[in-house]
Design a protein around this motif. Sequence first.
Motif, PDB file in Angstrom:
ATOM      1  N   ASP A   1       0.905  -1.217   0.072  1.00 43.83           N
ATOM      2  CA  ASP A   1      -0.133  -0.017   0.046  1.00 43.83           C
ATOM      3  C   ASP A   1       0.890   1.298  -0.012  1.00 43.83           C
ATOM      4  N   TYR A   2       2.269   1.183   0.129  1.00 42.98           N
ATOM      5  CA  TYR A   2       2.946   2.334   0.097  1.00 42.98           C
ATOM      6  C   TYR A   2       3.407   3.000  -0.958  1.00 42.98           C
ATOM      7  N   SER A   3       3.037   4.468  -1.051  1.00 40.61           N
ATOM      8  CA  SER A   3       3.267   5.253  -2.148  1.00 40.61           C
ATOM      9  C   SER A   3       4.412   5.958  -1.802  1.00 40.61           C
ATOM     10  N   HIS A   4       5.360   6.081  -2.836  1.00 36.34           N
ATOM     11  CA  HIS A   4       6.678   6.686  -2.623  1.00 36.34           C
ATOM     12  C   HIS A   4       6.220   8.149  -2.943  1.00 36.34           C
ATOM     13  N   ASN A   5       5.348   8.485  -3.736  1.00 34.83           N
ATOM     14  CA  ASN A   5       4.896   9.836  -3.906  1.00 34.83           C
ATOM     15  C   ASN A   5       4.691  10.555  -2.843  1.00 34.83           C
ATOM     16  N   PHE A   6       4.109  10.098  -1.827  1.00 36.23           N
ATOM     17  CA  PHE A   6       3.440  10.634  -0.549  1.00 36.23           C
ATOM     18  C   PHE A   6       4.111  10.226   0.617  1.00 36.23           C
ATOM     19  N   ASN A   7       4.918   9.262   0.656  1.00 39.59           N
ATOM     20  CA  ASN A   7       5.449   8.371   1.750  1.00 39.59           C
ATOM     21  C   ASN A   7       4.298   8.061   2.619  1.00 39.59           C
ATOM     22  N   HIS A   8       3.180   7.578   2.267  1.00 40.25           N
ATOM     23  CA  HIS A   8       2.038   7.218   2.681  1.00 40.25           C
ATOM     24  C   HIS A   8       1.124   6.264   2.132  1.00 40.25           C
ATOM     25  N   CYS A   9       0.416   5.652   2.971  1.00 44.11           N
ATOM     26  CA  CYS A   9      -0.681   4.485   2.296  1.00 44.11           C
ATOM     27  C   CYS A   9      -1.461   5.112   0.957  1.00 44.11           C
ATOM     28  N   ALA A  10      -1.613   4.624  -0.035  1.00 42.88           N
ATOM     29  CA  ALA A  10      -2.248   5.256  -1.157  1.00 42.88           C
ATOM     30  C   ALA A  10      -2.877   4.357  -2.113  1.00 42.88           C
ATOM     31  N   ARG A  11      -3.989   4.658  -3.033  1.00 37.81           N
ATOM     32  CA  ARG A  11      -4.517   3.894  -3.919  1.00 37.81           C
ATOM     33  C   ARG A  11      -4.207   4.637  -5.107  1.00 37.81           C
ATOM     34  N   LYS A  12      -3.709   3.808  -6.387  1.00 41.76           N
ATOM     35  CA  LYS A  12      -3.273   4.192  -7.557  1.00 41.76           C
ATOM     36  C   LYS A  12      -4.436   4.068  -8.761  1.00 41.76           C
ATOM     37  N   TYR A  13      -4.588   4.972  -9.499  1.00 39.25           N
ATOM     38  CA  TYR A  13      -5.509   4.760 -10.758  1.00 39.25           C
ATOM     39  C   TYR A  13      -4.453   5.064 -12.040  1.00 39.25           C
ATOM     40  N   LYS A  14      -4.647   4.435 -12.952  1.00 37.40           N
ATOM     41  CA  LYS A  14      -4.249   4.807 -14.525  1.00 37.40           C
ATOM     42  C   LYS A  14      -5.225   5.267 -15.447  1.00 37.40           C
ATOM     43  N   ILE A  15      -5.059   6.392 -15.910  1.00 35.66           N
ATOM     44  CA  ILE A  15      -5.918   7.064 -16.818  1.00 35.66           C
ATOM     45  C   ILE A  15      -5.442   7.167 -18.121  1.00 35.66           C
ATOM     46  N   ALA A  16      -6.169   6.832 -19.230  1.00 35.96           N
ATOM     47  CA  ALA A  16      -5.626   7.126 -20.698  1.00 35.96           C
ATOM     48  C   ALA A  16      -6.592   8.082 -21.107  1.00 35.96           C
ATOM     49  N   ASP A  75      -7.481  10.511 -24.945  1.00 30.47           N
ATOM     50  CA  ASP A  75      -7.185  10.535 -26.278  1.00 30.47           C
ATOM     51  C   ASP A  75      -6.448  11.869 -26.513  1.00 30.47           C
ATOM     52  N   VAL A  76      -5.484  11.719 -27.214  1.00 30.63           N
ATOM     53  CA  VAL A  76      -4.705  12.965 -27.620  1.00 30.63           C
ATOM     54  C   VAL A  76      -5.216  13.992 -28.219  1.00 30.63           C
ATOM     55  N   TYR A  77      -6.181  13.818 -29.199  1.00 30.74           N
ATOM     56  CA  TYR A  77      -6.983  15.008 -29.992  1.00 30.74           C
ATOM     57  C   TYR A  77      -8.104  15.402 -29.126  1.00 30.74           C
ATOM     58  N   THR A  78      -8.895  14.644 -28.551  1.00 26.99           N
ATOM     59  CA  THR A  78     -10.214  15.237 -28.210  1.00 26.99           C
ATOM     60  C   THR A  78     -10.162  15.564 -26.681  1.00 26.99           C
ATOM     61  N   SER A  79      -9.281  15.139 -25.902  1.00 30.14           N
ATOM     62  CA  SER A  79      -8.967  15.377 -24.489  1.00 30.14           C
ATOM     63  C   SER A  79     -10.253  14.836 -23.668  1.00 30.14           C
ATOM     64  N   LYS A  80     -10.537  13.522 -24.132  1.00 30.35           N
ATOM     65  CA  LYS A  80     -11.416  12.729 -23.363  1.00 30.35           C
ATOM     66  C   LYS A  80     -10.870  11.472 -22.643  1.00 30.35           C
ATOM     67  N   VAL A  81     -11.079  11.277 -21.448  1.00 25.02           N
ATOM     68  CA  VAL A  81     -10.788   9.977 -20.875  1.00 25.02           C
ATOM     69  C   VAL A  81     -11.573   8.891 -21.680  1.00 25.02           C
ATOM     70  N   VAL A  82     -10.579   8.121 -21.921  1.00 16.58           N
ATOM     71  CA  VAL A  82     -11.096   6.712 -22.604  1.00 16.58           C
ATOM     72  C   VAL A  82     -10.872   5.340 -21.880  1.00 16.58           C
ATOM     73  N   TRP A  83     -10.072   5.448 -20.793  1.00 20.48           N
ATOM     74  CA  TRP A  83      -9.963   4.272 -20.015  1.00 20.48           C
ATOM     75  C   TRP A  83      -9.248   4.771 -18.495  1.00 20.48           C
ATOM     76  N   ILE A  84      -9.995   3.918 -17.595  1.00 26.38           N
ATOM     77  CA  ILE A  84      -9.641   4.318 -16.367  1.00 26.38           C
ATOM     78  C   ILE A  84      -9.158   2.690 -15.625  1.00 26.38           C
ATOM     79  N   SER A  85      -8.235   2.715 -14.989  1.00 25.95           N
ATOM     80  CA  SER A  85      -7.824   1.538 -14.322  1.00 25.95           C
ATOM     81  C   SER A  85      -7.656   1.667 -12.742  1.00 25.95           C
ATOM     82  N   GLY A  86      -8.426   1.022 -11.876  1.00 32.89           N
ATOM     83  CA  GLY A  86      -8.083   1.235 -10.385  1.00 32.89           C
ATOM     84  C   GLY A  86      -9.436   0.983  -9.544  1.00 32.89           C
ATOM     85  N   PRO A  87      -9.215   1.073  -8.417  1.00 34.59           N
ATOM     86  CA  PRO A  87      -8.082   1.428  -7.412  1.00 34.59           C
ATOM     87  C   PRO A  87      -7.094   0.171  -7.511  1.00 34.59           C
ATOM     88  N   HIS A  88      -5.863   0.593  -7.531  1.00 34.79           N
ATOM     89  CA  HIS A  88      -4.731  -0.409  -7.279  1.00 34.79           C
ATOM     90  C   HIS A  88      -4.078  -0.104  -5.794  1.00 34.79           C
TER      91      HIS A  88
END
Length: 165
Positions: A23-38, A40-53
Amino acid sequence: SVDGVDFKVWEMKHQRMPIDKGDYSHNFNHCARKYKIAMDVYTSKVVWISGPHKAGVHDKTIFVAGLKAKIPQGRKFISDRVYGAKAEPDDQALPALPYPCGDPVLANFKARARSRDESFNGRLKFFCLLADIYHHDLKNHGHVFEAVAVTVQYQMDMGRKLFDA
């Protein structure tokens, strides 16, 4: 373009083990949940979300398990250097990593795509529920994140740009 974001969560206390390394996040030095977001390059729309991890899961592991098979053969995705510079022989989706010696126009395009992702991630943290330590039941964190992501995407669709240029 693909980017990840971490959010602090309350760490469950255990009598014998002081911390959970998964559960340790090196970004915060704290317990955290991670998400990945994709996005679209041209329309600025979220096309994929994965999480929580769990924050200890590597970004490349999440990518391989979820998004890699969905990218068409011969296409590239823009990312930071977390995915590594060397592709495996069976990789159909290749990362378009930052390359300082390449074409300056292409480098600017990639940099703008990555900064747009970072700006979107920053807007997610405008909401106190995700900006502060999440103290509620962890099984609801994914629902909270999706609700905030939909709200931010709606704001963008209604004319609130991520940045002007």
